[in-house]
Design an enzyme around this catalytic site. Structure first.
Site: not given
Ligand SMILES: *Cc1c(COP(=O)(O)O)cnc(C)c1O
Length: 398
Positions: A138, A223, A252
């Site tokens: 994600f 990420d 986050k």
């Molecule tokens: C939550 C998340 C995102 C997206 O972050 P947003 O602040 O909602 O745009 C991207 N990568 C990972 C691994 C995430 O957990």
């Protein structure tokens, strides 16, 4: 109608219905507790989706935010502002990165990382634009990051997606090898897949990706939007391995609850983003940056990182014991790292989330059958005990 329902009804009249909120309205937070509109208290084991790293309304963050609120709120990146520089200094001090670009969310941080990869390759005269990502991964909801996200349900109806993005199975080195070509710009991967079910990378997988990226000539992007800032143990999840990425994205927990994202990289890659190539009006906003510096200071100097490591091991042990006690007909697997943990269940996790909330404990899902725990890093062992006991009583009653 009680306070929770009254606000929910109003929400339904004015908000776009793209969320399915649980039937409580949260009005206040303190440490690891949240309070709803009826004054009911909950133990927070989800931390605003791995975001409220220091718990709610931490005095140090409130103080940092208040001090900055009396100083300067926003001028954009047409000028240099001190909090942004001080935050970047802290980040580069604690990891491989030498340069930082600030934005406001995880999606934006990944968007910047993917754009950087393409631009850097183009600047070298390479025809490299393809991205390799992973099933279950994600990366966000902008079109580029959505296209990199490896769960079709998130894209449906938004096609055409950004072309040139391919997905391999998470952990499948041969699958990645088959997708690599002279057109590959970057590989993007989460050290632990968060939304996709709290799946830690199989042993050696990240170092195999490093080797493949080096042999191929593409960038390796980690990420760490969910795993960063002590969530899985070390300050950044990849630091528990000997692998270093070319780019790391954060969001986050970085602001402890204030929106901020960061794309962190080496100077030689950062050079691709010359003036005018990329930007964000709010990126590195003084309020957000001041708060994020306070988060990093609490983690690295305030002892929170060491505490989180202990609590992460403790939570892992408690959940493993719970899984062993309840057996596979109630818990298929306990997994995760640090304070990012999950119980995979044989059935839907949504009802378990509801029952836990009714018993005063907030947990979330990571896919249909996965119960995810991502509590504030300041959680105590007594609070872990309370939370795990509640989860166990709910699972046993099923
Ligand atoms: C939550 C998340 C995102 C997206 O972050 P947003 O602040 O909602 O745009 C991207 N990568 C990972 C691994 C995430 O957990």
């Amino acid at each position: 109608m009680n306070g929770n329902d009254a606000v929910a009804q109003q929400a339904g009249e004015v908000l776009v219905g793209n969320y399915r909120p649980q039937p409580i309205t949260i009005v206040r937070g303190e440490g690891c507790h949240l309070f709803d509109a009826e004054g009911r208290r909950y133990l927070d084991l989800m931390g605003g989706i791995a975001t409220a790293a220091l718990g709610h309304c931490h005095p140090k963050l409130t103080a940092a935010l208040e001090a900055q609120a009396h100083q300067l709120w926003h001028v954009s990146n047409l000028y240099t502002t001190r909090p942004q520089v001080e935050l970047a200094q802290r980040i580069v001090q604690h990891c491989f990165a030498e340069r930082v670009f600030f934005c406001n969310s995880g999606a934006e941080a990944n968007e910047a990382a993917l754009k950087l990869a393409r631009r850097w390759q183009r600047d070298r005269g390479e025809d490299r634009f393809e991205i390799i990502a992973f099933e279950g991964g994600f990366h966000g909801r902008t079109l580029f990051t959505l296209s990199a996200t490896g769960t079709p349900a998130y894209w449906q109806g938004f096609e055409p997606l950004v072309p040139g993005i391919y997905h391999a199975r998470y952990g499948d080195v041969t699958g990645v090898e088959a997708l690599l070509s002279e057109h590959t710009a970057a590989i993007i991967v989460e050290p632990v897949q968060g939304e996709g079910g709290v799946r830690p990378a199989p042993r050696g997988f990240l170092s195999e990706l490093r080797r493949l990226a080096d042999e191929n000539g593409c960038l390796l992007i980690f990420d760490e939007v969910q795993t960063g800032l002590g969530r899985t143990g070390p300050l950044f999840a990849h630091q528990s391995s000997d692998v270093t990425p070319d780019v790391m994205t954060l969001a986050k927990a970085l602001g402890g609850g204030i929106p901020i994202g960061a794309m962190c990289t080496r100077e030689r890659f950062a050079r691709a983003l010359v003036p005018g190539t990329h930007a964000s009006t709010f990126g590195g906003n003084p309020l957000a940056a001041a708060c994020a510096s306070a988060v990093l200071d609490e983690l690295t100097q305030g002892g929170v990182l060491a505490h989180a490591q202990q609590m992460g091991e403790y939570l892992g042990k408690r959940l493993a014991e719970l899984a062993a006690r309840l057996g596979t007909e109630r818990v298929s697997e306990a997994r995760g790292a640090g304070l990012l943990r999950a119980l995979e269940l044989p059935g839907p996790a949504a009802t378990i989330v509801d029952r836990c909330r009714e018993r005063g404990v907030l947990v979330i899902q990571a896919g249909p059958n996965v119960l995810r725990l991502a509590p504030p890093l300041v959680i105590t062992s007594e609070q872990i005990d309370e939370g795990v006991e509640t989860i166990e009583s709910v699972l046993t009653a099923q």
